[in-house]
Structures are given as C-alpha cells and as structure tokens.
Design an enzyme around this catalytic site. Sequence first.
Site, short mmCIF file in Angstrom:
data_model
loop_
_atom_site.label_atom_id
_atom_site.label_comp_id
_atom_site.label_asym_id
_atom_site.label_seq_id
_atom_site.Cartn_x
_atom_site.Cartn_y
_atom_site.Cartn_z
N GLU A 167 1.15 -1.14 -0.05
CA GLU A 167 -0.10 -0.08 0.03
C GLU A 167 1.09 1.44 -0.18
O GLU A 167 0.92 2.38 0.64
CB GLU A 167 -0.60 -0.44 1.39
CG GLU A 167 -2.09 -0.65 0.78
CD GLU A 167 -3.17 -1.19 2.39
OE1 GLU A 167 -3.80 -1.91 2.35
OE2 GLU A 167 -2.94 -0.60 3.37
N GLU A 351 -5.83 -8.25 0.14
CA GLU A 351 -6.97 -7.85 1.18
C GLU A 351 -7.68 -7.87 1.40
O GLU A 351 -8.33 -6.78 0.79
CB GLU A 351 -5.40 -6.39 2.19
CG GLU A 351 -4.19 -6.96 2.83
CD GLU A 351 -3.84 -5.69 3.48
OE1 GLU A 351 -4.81 -4.84 4.04
OE2 GLU A 351 -3.18 -5.76 3.93
#
Length: 440
Positions: A167, A351
């Site tokens: 991320e 995720e």
Amino acid sequence: MTFSRDDFPKDFLFGVATSAYQIEGHQFGGAGRSHWDDFAATPGNVVRGENGARACDHYHRMDEDLDILKAGNFDVYRFSTSWARVMPEGRGAVNAEGLDFYDRLVDGLLERGVKPAATLYHWELPSALQDVGGWRNRDIADWFADYTEVVMRRIGDRVWSAAPINEPWCVAWLSHFLGHHAPGLRDIRAATRAMHHVLLAHGRSIQAMRGLGMQNLGAVCNFEHAAPADGGEASGKAARLYDGIYNRWFLSAMFNKEYPAEVLEALLPHMPKGWEQDFEVIGAPVDWCGLNYYTRKLIAADDGPWPGLHEVEGPLPKTQMGWEIYPEGLEFFLKRTHEGYTRGLPLYVTENGMANADVLRAGEVQDPERSRYIEAHLAAVRRAIGAGVPVAGYYVWSLLDNYEWSLGYDKRFGLVHVDFQSLQRTPKASYHALARALAR
C-alpha cells in the site's frame, strides 16, 4: 458460507494476510527501533499510546499460529518482513536472529503445505533511516534494494511470491500529507517526494529480486471507491481528484509509466529533480498485481487548500471502522485494473476484511457480520471472473486480531480472536465457516 472451492476456477487460491509489526512483537529478537515505535511514543498519535512491542507475540507463538493457519484450509499466507528486525539501523549490520526467524517461518509454512507470500515492507521504517529523511530521501530506493537482497538471499529460494511494498498510498500520502500514520507529517512537499520515492524503491526492489533469479513478483496497492457526494459538478471533479491521488497515481506509474495529469499538475512544484527519468525503474515488469480493498468514500468539494475536498458520511451499513460496506467497488477495481493497467496479468485480492466488535463468550466468538462481508466480496470476485478478469486468488485480512496502528488494539479484523492480556487464540465462527468452505 454458501460457496465452496468448486465455485471458483480450479487453481484459484485462498489465503490470509498479516503484517510483521502488527503481530510479531517488536521488542523481541534483536529488532531495531522503528518509526512506529517513535510515533506511538508521541502523545496523541495512538489510542492509549499503544505500540507493537508485544502485539500478538507471534515471534514466540509462530508454530501455534501456523497450525491454526493450516487447519483453516488456506492455500497462501501473505506475511511481511520487518526491515528493522533484519537490519536494525536500516543499513549495514544484519541481525542474524531476525533472518533466522523468517527462515523458520518460511520452512514452517512449507512443512504445512502453505504457500509463503512475502511482502518486504508493511509501513515500519527503521528510525535511523527516518533520521536522515526516510521516504523523503531519494537514497532510500537503494537502501531498500540492499535490504531486499539481504532478505531474499536467505528466503527467496523458497517463497512462492514476493512484493516489495504494501500500500504505497499509506506509506506516502496517509503518513506524510494526512499525518495519520508514522512518521506523522502533514507536509505537501514531503508527501510528494514520498509518493515518488516509494515507487522508485518498488522498482529497485523488483530489480534486486530479478537479479537473484526470483519469479512470481508483484505489486500491491490499496483502493477506495471514490464517488461524488452529490450530483454537482464540483463534487464530481473532487471525486475524480481523490481517485487520482488514491487509486491511479501508483498504478499509472507502475504499469503505464506516467502520473495522472490532474494530480501531477498540483504536485509538480514539489517533485524531486529528475523524476521524469525514473519510470523505467518504477515500471520494472511484474508478474501479478495485488489489490487491497475495503470500502468506498463519498467525496465533496470544499474551499480549503488543495486538494480542496472532504469525505461525507454515506448511507450504507458500516464496519467497526466506520467504513461503508460496498462490494461493488471491488468488482469495479478488478475490472478497471485489468483493462487499464495490468492487461492480462493475474490479479489477487491481497487484502479484504472487516473490523467488527467481536465478543468472546463461553469460549466462542459469533461474527456473522464478517462471514457476510467475506461472502459478499467473494461474490464480487466471481462476477469479475465471469466478465473475463483473470483473478487468481483472494486473501482475508487478517488471520489474527492485532495492533491496528493508530487505533491501538480496539479494532478487530481477525478470523481468530486474540485476548491481548493472556494472548490466547480462539478461532471465530467466520474462521470455522471458511475452513468448511475451503475443505478439499
């Protein structure tokens, strides 16, 4: 759960994800200080000033946790390595005990028939590197490549997949512009440089792993569906800008070797010298792309400084994080990523999950909300697959309740309940439902 493996392609992989600082216990095994230790020690940054010093004590309970993982019938375990655990000063001396830990972790997964999926950086920078500018310093790309080599010379022959950075939006924007995560800066120049250098570090890391002969390398970005808060032109423009900063900046650089024009226009005065020459490194070819997805945001314009926008609370049911549950956004991003960026590469949902106010009663945790959330998002994955998107796997966040960064230990994302006093693990109803659905 009403689905089974038979509802997905034959080789579709199911997994769970965690991160080092959130579960391991950073005070153990010779790990160096990280900027999350510093951030948590600063009053007001983290709920109750909590940190990852002990976390879930996965460092000492690894075998127990891997047995739980295996019993859940998961194919893949996505974990991260800690830079400060492996190289306490970020450069130079290597902590042999830290490398040994990840060596045992990979071997333990393979012994249990689980594929090890490694991520080299999940937000915890050695404090010594923050002292010399951290992600603002262009040299971090080379430091990160060196760290990559140290780790992957040890475990790279046995990991099933590897990705450099989890991320990048969180590493750069959330942490250097919004100030919500370590190092807690609110500085457009720092954020801009971090936005570029995190991508340069990604590319240098991919190059380093290719140099070691590694395959199955990927990139992992996070996504939030950005929708206008109303039908006005200003909200539409604001939502497009939010989408550019959050969802398109990193993908565009990695796969199209350019930045979104409407974002670059504002950040250009703050970009590091020579940034235009870095796209060949940033765009180093990868073998797959991972999407982390949780929610959507409704965006409206305002009269404040650039980017001149804010979030508006939406009407949909929400998780404990206050995030709207919007599975359609996952389907949207899988399609858009495939069509506009990756163009045929395998995609993984690396995720997806929800925080819920889980309560342990009589040795059980009933969490039907989490089961419904997972099932709804897997239905979105199936729709994307039906539309021709090459989705190859889905990983739940997270295996364990853990340290939820600035929110301390309040928010529970785990399939397994953790008592943070006794550290006892109790698989929740959602874990058992998944284990039944994934049984072979």
